[in-house]
Enzyme design. Structure first.
Site, PDB file in Angstrom:
ATOM      1  N   HIS A   1       0.866  -1.177   0.000  1.00 25.79           N
ATOM      2  CA  HIS A   1       0.000   0.000   0.000  1.00 25.79           C
ATOM      3  C   HIS A   1       0.906   1.233   0.000  1.00 25.79           C
ATOM      4  CE1 HIS A   1      -2.449  -3.004   2.247  1.00 25.79           C
ATOM      5  NE2 HIS A   1      -3.504  -2.395   1.736  1.00 25.79           N
TER       6      HIS A   1
ATOM      7  N   ASP B   1       2.268   2.059   3.411  1.00 24.54           N
ATOM      8  CA  ASP B   1       3.297   1.159   3.952  1.00 24.54           C
ATOM      9  C   ASP B   1       4.692   1.672   3.665  1.00 24.54           C
ATOM     10  OD1 ASP B   1       1.131  -0.598   4.363  1.00 24.54           O
ATOM     11  OD2 ASP B   1       1.461  -1.540   2.405  1.00 24.54           O
TER      12      ASP B   1
END
Length: 431
Positions: free
Chosen positions: A97, A100
């Site tokens: 993501h 992240d």
């Protein structure tokens, strides 16, 4: 090199090893005419492995990682450690993501600059590693702005923010050579019907997905757009409940030929299904794409995201994957995380290595079942009556004609055994 995994050695195939090794996963072993690595297409999830702090609904952070923090230097350290683990495991893919891999900025523009910088840094890491991007995605659920959804949010400014975020993530996935792009509607649902306009929210979600598909074609992204179903949690009800629900949604918005499924074992269980049911249904509808491999604790009522360790369950899942023709752009992503008490760096290696071994063992059992043909032969025999011309004619006839035929022929059909126990015994020969 960092020193986070300083005590870890590369994990290699050695069925006789006493320590940490693959005992079933040999990436070069040929199964059904293809290398195991090419069949399995293993991927590490960046979020659970490197961004998750070890919390759960009842307790906070337990992990202490040297890269935890909101600076670009720490984001790059996280990337360095991640690629060291990818190399230790020799995995071909990872998934991410945006949240992240980059620190959140004070504005959208700052977050975008951070994101673009770290994407270039990761591309540099990829140039020196075999590991590539299986899929990218946007985190549209963690930040408080998404508490009422992203595409389905009642605030049009948040809808617009979400579109811009997905655009950036699709651009990055394309730039990194990613093979798929995933949309998971973690907050695309409702907490109460008292403040929810179901029709409006579905229309917003449908248009959002249509725009994502339109943008895919505009930029020339050749990978698949994947939707990941989940019934609830964190929302009380999510619009992407299960494969059947999502397929109805895709049909409503004319996307059934454009979008495939990324199916997670844990989410299937929460929806009241087996993993293999969701895989078989997606394949039968022509929308099977990729999988998130994990498991839930069956004594808990929530999504625990544990590494897989049940070979019979895994075998039946891969049986459906193989029946569907295997992965094309998809793969096996470990959307799984350590237990909160597993604090050491070696635990990350062991969790993934053990999961890869379980998957390989289950996959080889599935391949052997399919090559044996026993299950498929018995399945075909059960429906053999439908191969006769008179049976096929039933499907193009009508109620009056069929009823008259039943009376005229004096039909008195008797049931035949479904042989479930025999089929279960057959499966147990392989797993």
């Amino acid at each position: 090199m960092t020193d986070f995994f300083r005590d870890a050695a590369p994990v290699r195939y050695d069925p006789d090893a006493m320590g940490l090794a693959f005992r079933h996963y040999n990436p070069d072993e040929i199964v059904m005419g293809k290398r195991m690595e090419e069949h399995m297409r293993f991927a590490v999830a960046f979020w659970h492995s490197f961004a998750w702090p070890g919390g759960d609904p009842f307790g906070g952070q337990t992990f202490e990682r040297p890269w935890f923090g909101d600076t670009m230097d720490l984001a790059k350290l996280k990337a360095d450690v991640a690629f060291e683990m990818f190399d230790l495991l020799d995995v071909p893919f990872f998934c991410w993501h945006d949240a992240d891999i980059r620190p959140e900025g004070d504005s959208f523009a700052e977050s975008q600059r951070n994101f673009e910088e770290i994407v270039d840094y990761l591309i540099g890491k990829m140039e020196r590693s075999k590991t590539r991007v299986l899929w990218g995605t946007a985190n549209l659920f963690s930040h408080r702005r998404f508490m009422s959804g992203a595409a389905t949010n009642p605030d049009p400014e948040i809808f617009a923010w979400s579109v811009a975020t997905v655009k950036n993530c699709m651009d990055a996935t394309h730039k990194m050579g990613g093979e798929n792009y995933v949309l998971w509607g973690g907050r695309e649902g409702y907490e109460t019907l008292l403040n929810t306009d179901l029709k409006r929210e579905r229309q917003q979600a449908g248009r959002f997905l249509q725009m994502a598909v339109e943008y895919k074609h505009k930029i020339g992204f050749k990978g698949a757009i994947l939707v990941e179903p989940k019934p609830q949690e964190p929302s009380k009800h999510q619009y992407d409940y299960d494969v059947a629900t999502v397929y109805g949604f895709l049909k409503e918005f004319g996307l059934e030929d454009e979008v495939q499924m990324n199916i997670e074992q844990g989410h299937a269980i929460l929806a009241g299904h087996s993993f293999e049911h969701e895989l078989a249904l997606a394949a039968s509808l022509g929308i099977f794409g990729s999988i998130d491999m994990n498991r839930n604790d069956y004594q808990s009522g929530w999504d625990t995201d544990q590494f897989p360790n049940n070979v019979p369950e895994v075998a039946m899942a891969y049986y459906e994957v193989l029946k569907a023709g295997g992965f094309t752009t998809g793969g096996t992503n470990f959307d799984a995380k350590l237990r909160r008490q597993s604090l050491d760096p070696i635990d990350l290696i062991a969790g993934h290595a053990g999961a890869m071994d379980v998957c390989a063992r289950g996959f080889k059992a599935a391949a052997a079942m399919l090559e044996d043909g026993g299950l498929e032969n018995l399945r075909q025999a059960r429906y053999a009556g439908w191969d006769a011309p008179e049976a096929q004619a039933l499907l193009t006839s009508d109620f009056d004609s069929i009823a008259a035929q039943v009376v005229a022929d004096g039909i008195n059909p008797q049931p035949r055994s479904g042989r479930q126990e025999i089929l279960e015994n057959l499966v147990n020969r392989f797993v």
